[in-house]
Design a protein around this motif. Sequence first.
Motif, PDB file in Angstrom:
ATOM      1  N   GLY A  84       0.808  -1.213   0.000  1.00  0.00           N
ATOM      2  CA  GLY A  84       0.000   0.000   0.000  1.00  0.00           C
ATOM      3  C   GLY A  84       0.841   1.262   0.000  1.00  0.00           C
ATOM      4  N   ASP A  85       0.155   2.413  -0.092  1.00  0.00           N
ATOM      5  CA  ASP A  85       0.834   3.704  -0.155  1.00  0.00           C
ATOM      6  C   ASP A  85       1.317   4.202   1.205  1.00  0.00           C
ATOM      7  OD1 ASP A  85       0.458   3.890  -2.879  1.00  0.00           O
ATOM      8  OD2 ASP A  85      -1.381   5.051  -2.735  1.00  0.00           O
ATOM      9  N   PHE A  86       0.843   3.591   2.279  1.00  0.00           N
ATOM     10  CA  PHE A  86       1.112   4.128   3.607  1.00  0.00           C
ATOM     11  C   PHE A  86       1.760   3.065   4.506  1.00  0.00           C
ATOM     12  CE2 PHE A  86      -2.672   6.158   1.800  1.00  0.00           C
ATOM     13  CZ  PHE A  86      -2.234   7.470   1.733  1.00  0.00           C
ATOM     14  N   HIS A  87       1.805   3.348   5.800  1.00  0.00           N
ATOM     15  CA  HIS A  87       2.338   2.412   6.780  1.00  0.00           C
ATOM     16  C   HIS A  87       1.217   1.940   7.695  1.00  0.00           C
ATOM     17  CE1 HIS A  87       5.946   4.881   5.756  1.00  0.00           C
ATOM     18  NE2 HIS A  87       6.543   3.706   5.793  1.00  0.00           N
ATOM     19  N   ASP A  88       1.368   0.746   8.225  1.00  0.00           N
ATOM     20  CA  ASP A  88       0.462   0.226   9.241  1.00  0.00           C
ATOM     21  C   ASP A  88       1.196   0.145  10.574  1.00  0.00           C
ATOM     22  OD1 ASP A  88      -1.789  -0.066   7.697  1.00  0.00           O
ATOM     23  OD2 ASP A  88      -1.374  -2.152   7.152  1.00  0.00           O
ATOM     24  N   THR A  89       0.456   0.396  11.646  1.00  0.00           N
ATOM     25  CA  THR A  89       1.014   0.245  12.986  1.00  0.00           C
ATOM     26  C   THR A  89       0.784  -1.182  13.463  1.00  0.00           C
ATOM     27  OG1 THR A  89       0.552   2.563  13.521  1.00  0.00           O
ATOM     28  CG2 THR A  89       0.945   1.074  15.365  1.00  0.00           C
ATOM     29  N   VAL A  90       1.845  -1.824  13.888  1.00  0.00           N
ATOM     30  CA  VAL A  90       1.765  -3.206  14.375  1.00  0.00           C
ATOM     31  C   VAL A  90       2.395  -3.258  15.767  1.00  0.00           C
ATOM     32  CG1 VAL A  90       1.873  -4.143  12.048  1.00  0.00           C
ATOM     33  CG2 VAL A  90       3.992  -3.848  13.335  1.00  0.00           C
ATOM     34  N   ARG A  91       2.369  -4.421  16.372  1.00  0.00           N
ATOM     35  CA  ARG A  91       3.005  -4.631  17.663  1.00  0.00           C
ATOM     36  C   ARG A  91       4.237  -5.504  17.478  1.00  0.00           C
ATOM     37  NH1 ARG A  91       0.829  -1.305  21.757  1.00  0.00           N
ATOM     38  NH2 ARG A  91      -1.274  -0.774  21.050  1.00  0.00           N
ATOM     39  N   PHE A  92       5.273  -5.186  18.232  1.00  0.00           N
ATOM     40  CA  PHE A  92       6.557  -5.859  18.107  1.00  0.00           C
ATOM     41  C   PHE A  92       6.913  -6.505  19.437  1.00  0.00           C
ATOM     42  CE2 PHE A  92      11.225  -5.158  18.847  1.00  0.00           C
ATOM     43  CZ  PHE A  92      11.663  -6.219  18.087  1.00  0.00           C
ATOM     44  N   CYS A  93       7.221  -7.794  19.409  1.00  0.00           N
ATOM     45  CA  CYS A  93       7.585  -8.524  20.625  1.00  0.00           C
ATOM     46  C   CYS A  93       9.047  -8.953  20.551  1.00  0.00           C
ATOM     47  CB  CYS A  93       6.689  -9.743  20.822  1.00  0.00           C
ATOM     48  SG  CYS A  93       6.977 -10.585  22.403  1.00  0.00           S
ATOM     49  N   ALA A  94       9.877  -8.424  21.421  1.00  0.00           N
ATOM     50  CA  ALA A  94      11.310  -8.741  21.432  1.00  0.00           C
ATOM     51  C   ALA A  94      11.598  -9.890  22.382  1.00  0.00           C
ATOM     52  CB  ALA A  94      12.110  -7.503  21.812  1.00  0.00           C
ATOM     53  N   GLU A  95      10.877 -10.974  22.219  1.00  0.00           N
ATOM     54  CA  GLU A  95      11.082 -12.168  23.018  1.00  0.00           C
ATOM     55  C   GLU A  95      11.167 -13.386  22.111  1.00  0.00           C
ATOM     56  OE1 GLU A  95       7.929 -12.497  25.807  1.00  0.00           O
ATOM     57  OE2 GLU A  95       8.387 -10.612  26.841  1.00  0.00           O
ATOM     58  N   GLN A  96      11.819 -14.426  22.585  1.00  0.00           N
ATOM     59  CA  GLN A  96      11.929 -15.640  21.783  1.00  0.00           C
ATOM     60  C   GLN A  96      10.559 -16.298  21.611  1.00  0.00           C
ATOM     61  OE1 GLN A  96      14.872 -18.470  23.001  1.00  0.00           O
ATOM     62  NE2 GLN A  96      16.433 -16.918  23.395  1.00  0.00           N
ATOM     63  N   MET A  97      10.353 -16.822  20.432  1.00  0.00           N
ATOM     64  CA  MET A  97       9.131 -17.579  20.154  1.00  0.00           C
ATOM     65  C   MET A  97       9.515 -18.847  19.405  1.00  0.00           C
ATOM     66  SD  MET A  97       5.889 -18.228  20.090  1.00  0.00           S
ATOM     67  CE  MET A  97       5.155 -16.726  20.757  1.00  0.00           C
ATOM     68  N   GLY A  98       9.115 -19.986  19.911  1.00  0.00           N
ATOM     69  CA  GLY A  98       9.343 -21.245  19.230  1.00  0.00           C
ATOM     70  C   GLY A  98       8.101 -21.691  18.488  1.00  0.00           C
ATOM     71  N   TYR A  99       8.296 -22.302  17.359  1.00  0.00           N
ATOM     72  CA  TYR A  99       7.171 -22.861  16.605  1.00  0.00           C
ATOM     73  C   TYR A  99       7.667 -24.064  15.822  1.00  0.00           C
ATOM     74  CZ  TYR A  99       9.039 -20.456  12.472  1.00  0.00           C
ATOM     75  OH  TYR A  99       9.849 -20.025  11.454  1.00  0.00           O
ATOM     76  N   SER A 100       6.742 -24.893  15.411  1.00  0.00           N
ATOM     77  CA  SER A 100       7.121 -26.067  14.627  1.00  0.00           C
ATOM     78  C   SER A 100       6.137 -26.256  13.489  1.00  0.00           C
ATOM     79  CB  SER A 100       7.159 -27.322  15.500  1.00  0.00           C
ATOM     80  OG  SER A 100       5.899 -27.563  16.094  1.00  0.00           O
ATOM     81  N   ILE A 101       6.677 -26.699  12.349  1.00  0.00           N
ATOM     82  CA  ILE A 101       5.885 -27.055  11.176  1.00  0.00           C
ATOM     83  C   ILE A 101       6.349 -28.444  10.763  1.00  0.00           C
ATOM     84  CG2 ILE A 101       5.314 -26.495   8.787  1.00  0.00           C
ATOM     85  CD1 ILE A 101       5.879 -23.571   9.461  1.00  0.00           C
ATOM     86  N   GLY A 102       5.476 -29.428  10.891  1.00  0.00           N
ATOM     87  CA  GLY A 102       5.910 -30.806  10.729  1.00  0.00           C
ATOM     88  C   GLY A 102       6.923 -31.123  11.826  1.00  0.00           C
ATOM     89  N   SER A 103       8.035 -31.745  11.452  1.00  0.00           N
ATOM     90  CA  SER A 103       9.087 -32.041  12.428  1.00  0.00           C
ATOM     91  C   SER A 103      10.154 -30.953  12.466  1.00  0.00           C
ATOM     92  CB  SER A 103       9.745 -33.382  12.079  1.00  0.00           C
ATOM     93  OG  SER A 103      10.353 -33.315  10.801  1.00  0.00           O
ATOM     94  N   ASN A 104       9.946 -29.895  11.710  1.00  0.00           N
ATOM     95  CA  ASN A 104      10.899 -28.792  11.673  1.00  0.00           C
ATOM     96  C   ASN A 104      10.607 -27.821  12.812  1.00  0.00           C
ATOM     97  OD1 ASN A 104      12.403 -28.888   8.777  1.00  0.00           O
ATOM     98  ND2 ASN A 104      10.331 -29.698   8.635  1.00  0.00           N
ATOM     99  N   LYS A 105      11.550 -27.726  13.730  1.00  0.00           N
ATOM    100  CA  LYS A 105      11.388 -26.835  14.873  1.00  0.00           C
ATOM    101  C   LYS A 105      12.232 -25.585  14.674  1.00  0.00           C
ATOM    102  CE  LYS A 105      10.485 -30.616  18.102  1.00  0.00           C
ATOM    103  NZ  LYS A 105      10.909 -31.297  19.354  1.00  0.00           N
TER     104      LYS A 105
END
Length: 330
Positions: A84-105
């Motif tokens: 888009g032509d502009f910016h959106d305001t989002v939230r930023f978390c400066a902490e570790q986050m783990g996730y997995s997709i299949g067996s890929n961690k």
Amino acid sequence: MIFSLTSLSNRLNEQWSAENKSDKKIPFKLRRNLIYLNAKVADTIDTQLVFDTGCPYLILDSLLYAQKIGLVDTLKKALISGIGDFHDTVRFCAEQMGYSIGSNKQKVGSYIVMNVNTLLNRRQIAGGLVGADFIGNRRVVIDYKNSVIEFLNRSKKHIGKRVGSGFLNADNGTMMPMIPLEIRVKGKITIKGNFLIDLGSSHGIILTAETAKAYNLKETVFHLNEQEVRGIGGVAKLKHFMADSLFVCDYKYGDVGVKYSTNEAGALSKAPFVGTVGNDFLKNFKVEIDFGQGIVWLQEEKFNTGISPNPYVASALSPTRAYYPPAQKF
């Protein structure tokens, strides 16, 4: 989708390599030309993440975060830009986050929280987006016909035909693959150059506004329709026309639907690439991308299910599609 963050450092995430880099096949669902992966976030939260190579960091949907993790309002604010032509305001978390997709961690050192489903123009389906931090520098095959993403060992034989090589080094340090295409219009216009592969796009081929102006497409092509698509940074305004032919590697296609942006700012205005290539075109191939070396291979697949033989006017909920006939050697 193509993203950049304006108020954070260039390298958002501290990245860990995914475990077990041997061959892995991960099933996905292709919904309205977006790739959905089953995932587990924060060890216990089952959700679906949209696979998007244009996304350099993990993004979680704000409703998912509020319901399962914590208070969104306590997170820091940041500005994010996109199509888009502009910016959106989002939230930023400066902490570790783990996730997995299949067996890929995987773990990331920081991530973004925003209303993902507003961007996708649909009800609560996606728990977020995942892209570069999940891919790393691996060889990836996207098999649309069999709905599988496969990570290949370096010793594996390449699929199909080598299209070309080249990466766009984004501001945040993410390497994004590009391929050379040639588009011919009205027998006299030849548009040629590098196109960014955007697996987060449900569209086929989109030219930047700068490219459209350079070739005076506003005055020289017959426009089938115009549509507005919601994305990060606001609305992307796209005009649709039919090209005489498209050349990629030694494949040739006739009567291909193409769109171009009319935005004055954002990722689809002025850019170091001619345009973008999304799933509506790529799903006619098996696609291999070597994210370590910046090389792309294509193997044509007979996968036109659900694509209309004629272009039609559609809303942002149902992107305009065009039929891609079988390739012809040239």
